[in-house]
Design a protein around this motif. Sequence first.
Motif, mmCIF file in Angstrom:
data_model
loop_
_atom_site.group_PDB
_atom_site.id
_atom_site.type_symbol
_atom_site.label_atom_id
_atom_site.label_comp_id
_atom_site.label_asym_id
_atom_site.label_seq_id
_atom_site.Cartn_x
_atom_site.Cartn_y
_atom_site.Cartn_z
ATOM 1 N N ILE A 5 6.698 -12.577 -8.071
ATOM 2 C CA ILE A 5 5.711 -11.503 -8.213
ATOM 3 C C ILE A 5 6.365 -10.129 -8.190
ATOM 4 O O ILE A 5 5.762 -9.140 -8.611
ATOM 5 N N ARG A 6 7.591 -10.038 -7.710
ATOM 6 C CA ARG A 6 8.252 -8.734 -7.671
ATOM 7 C C ARG A 6 8.503 -8.197 -9.074
ATOM 8 O O ARG A 6 8.436 -6.973 -9.298
ATOM 9 N N THR A 7 8.779 -9.061 -10.008
ATOM 10 C CA THR A 7 9.137 -8.611 -11.355
ATOM 11 C C THR A 7 8.153 -9.056 -12.427
ATOM 12 O O THR A 7 8.177 -8.516 -13.533
ATOM 13 N N ALA A 66 -1.454 6.067 -10.999
ATOM 14 C CA ALA A 66 -0.192 6.544 -10.433
ATOM 15 C C ALA A 66 0.693 5.360 -10.049
ATOM 16 O O ALA A 66 1.912 5.380 -10.276
ATOM 17 N N LEU A 67 0.094 4.318 -9.483
ATOM 18 C CA LEU A 67 0.854 3.125 -9.129
ATOM 19 C C LEU A 67 1.397 2.435 -10.380
ATOM 20 O O LEU A 67 2.521 1.904 -10.367
ATOM 21 N N VAL A 68 0.609 2.417 -11.434
ATOM 22 C CA VAL A 68 1.087 1.834 -12.689
ATOM 23 C C VAL A 68 2.331 2.571 -13.177
ATOM 24 O O VAL A 68 3.323 1.959 -13.593
ATOM 25 N N ALA A 69 2.297 3.904 -13.115
ATOM 26 C CA ALA A 69 3.443 4.702 -13.543
ATOM 27 C C ALA A 69 4.669 4.403 -12.675
ATOM 28 O O ALA A 69 5.794 4.288 -13.186
ATOM 29 N N VAL A 70 4.454 4.255 -11.369
ATOM 30 C CA VAL A 70 5.560 3.914 -10.471
ATOM 31 C C VAL A 70 6.124 2.534 -10.825
ATOM 32 O O VAL A 70 7.342 2.319 -10.818
ATOM 33 N N GLY A 71 5.234 1.588 -11.136
ATOM 34 C CA GLY A 71 5.679 0.247 -11.510
ATOM 35 C C GLY A 71 6.516 0.252 -12.776
ATOM 36 O O GLY A 71 7.544 -0.439 -12.861
ATOM 37 N N ILE A 72 6.101 1.043 -13.762
ATOM 38 C CA ILE A 72 6.851 1.131 -15.017
ATOM 39 C C ILE A 72 8.247 1.711 -14.768
ATOM 40 O O ILE A 72 9.236 1.295 -15.380
ATOM 41 N N ALA A 73 8.314 2.654 -13.836
ATOM 42 C CA ALA A 73 9.594 3.305 -13.534
ATOM 43 C C ALA A 73 10.494 2.449 -12.648
ATOM 44 O O ALA A 73 11.680 2.761 -12.492
ATOM 45 N N PRO A 91 11.292 -1.374 -12.643
ATOM 46 C CA PRO A 91 11.143 -2.746 -13.156
ATOM 47 C C PRO A 91 11.406 -3.833 -12.125
ATOM 48 O O PRO A 91 10.828 -4.905 -12.192
ATOM 49 N N SER A 92 12.291 -3.564 -11.159
ATOM 50 C CA SER A 92 12.627 -4.596 -10.180
ATOM 51 C C SER A 92 11.467 -4.920 -9.248
ATOM 52 O O SER A 92 11.461 -5.970 -8.601
ATOM 53 N N LEU A 93 10.479 -4.034 -9.183
ATOM 54 C CA LEU A 93 9.290 -4.263 -8.348
ATOM 55 C C LEU A 93 8.005 -4.077 -9.141
ATOM 56 O O LEU A 93 6.927 -3.923 -8.553
ATOM 57 N N ALA A 94 8.123 -4.094 -10.461
ATOM 58 C CA ALA A 94 6.975 -3.771 -11.313
ATOM 59 C C ALA A 94 5.797 -4.717 -11.093
ATOM 60 O O ALA A 94 4.650 -4.283 -11.014
ATOM 61 N N GLY A 95 6.071 -6.013 -10.981
ATOM 62 C CA GLY A 95 4.973 -6.967 -10.811
ATOM 63 C C GLY A 95 4.205 -6.729 -9.528
ATOM 64 O O GLY A 95 2.973 -6.747 -9.516
ATOM 65 N N LEU A 96 4.930 -6.489 -8.454
ATOM 66 C CA LEU A 96 4.295 -6.267 -7.157
ATOM 67 C C LEU A 96 3.498 -4.971 -7.148
ATOM 68 O O LEU A 96 2.365 -4.924 -6.641
ATOM 69 N N ILE A 97 4.057 -3.911 -7.724
ATOM 70 C CA ILE A 97 3.365 -2.624 -7.741
ATOM 71 C C ILE A 97 2.130 -2.688 -8.639
ATOM 72 O O ILE A 97 1.065 -2.144 -8.297
ATOM 73 N N MET A 98 2.240 -3.366 -9.781
ATOM 74 C CA MET A 98 1.083 -3.509 -10.673
ATOM 75 C C MET A 98 -0.024 -4.307 -9.988
ATOM 76 O O MET A 98 -1.208 -3.998 -10.146
ATOM 77 N N ALA A 99 0.368 -5.329 -9.238
ATOM 78 C CA ALA A 99 -0.626 -6.099 -8.493
ATOM 79 C C ALA A 99 -1.333 -5.207 -7.477
ATOM 80 O O ALA A 99 -2.546 -5.313 -7.267
#
Length: 220
Positions: free
Chosen positions: A40-42, A169-176, A178-186
């Motif tokens: 889920i992290r990626t 804002a969280l989506v933007a952080v996730g895009i920036a 990638p190593s934690l994009a899945g977790l941040i998008m969730a």
Amino acid sequence: MKTASSQPLDRALLACGVATAPVFYLIAALQLALRPDYDIRTQPISFLAFGELGWIQVANFLVTGALALAGAIGLRRALRGQRGGGAGPILAGLYGLGMIGAGLFGPDPLPAPGQAPQMSVTGALHMVAFLVSFLSLIAACFVLARRFGAVGRRGWAIYSIATALLAPALVAVGIANPSLAGLIMAGAGLVLFGWFSLVAFEIRGERSASRSLSSDAAAA
């Protein structure tokens, strides 16, 4: 004018809206236990639709979408004649339709290292469907913030606006990242979907309070 017999239906429909975020994330959490290969992290939650157990996530999208549609109908019935009582439920309904679309059309897998990303028609439809859900709820946050402000619920108005700003804002952080994009998008989805569930719970409580006041008035 609402009749006493219609109020239980309103509350039942709103209860479906309340269940949307808990159902979606509980089923996703269950899959984490069943899918040790999934990270889920990626990887976004949508990627749980791949593999032999992918039908669980497909069903998750479809069930959550159906619950959101029922919740949108409940909002329409409960807020009819109030500020936001037209646009708010419509936007909530688009959230439900988007989730159903995300289930009907699966995502594209991530490209292999060194391979250029490619998008299929199905993957594009999945992305569009999920964007419809996400953007519709953001718009609903602003619409219902005005409604809450109009009825003196300042805390709910602030919460709605904060949600509309925090989720993208969280989506933007996730895009920036990638190593934690899945977790941040969730997390972004949890913020936004959770808002809808809590709003449905609040409106349902208002309907229950209205029924109680009506019963007290009739008894008097």
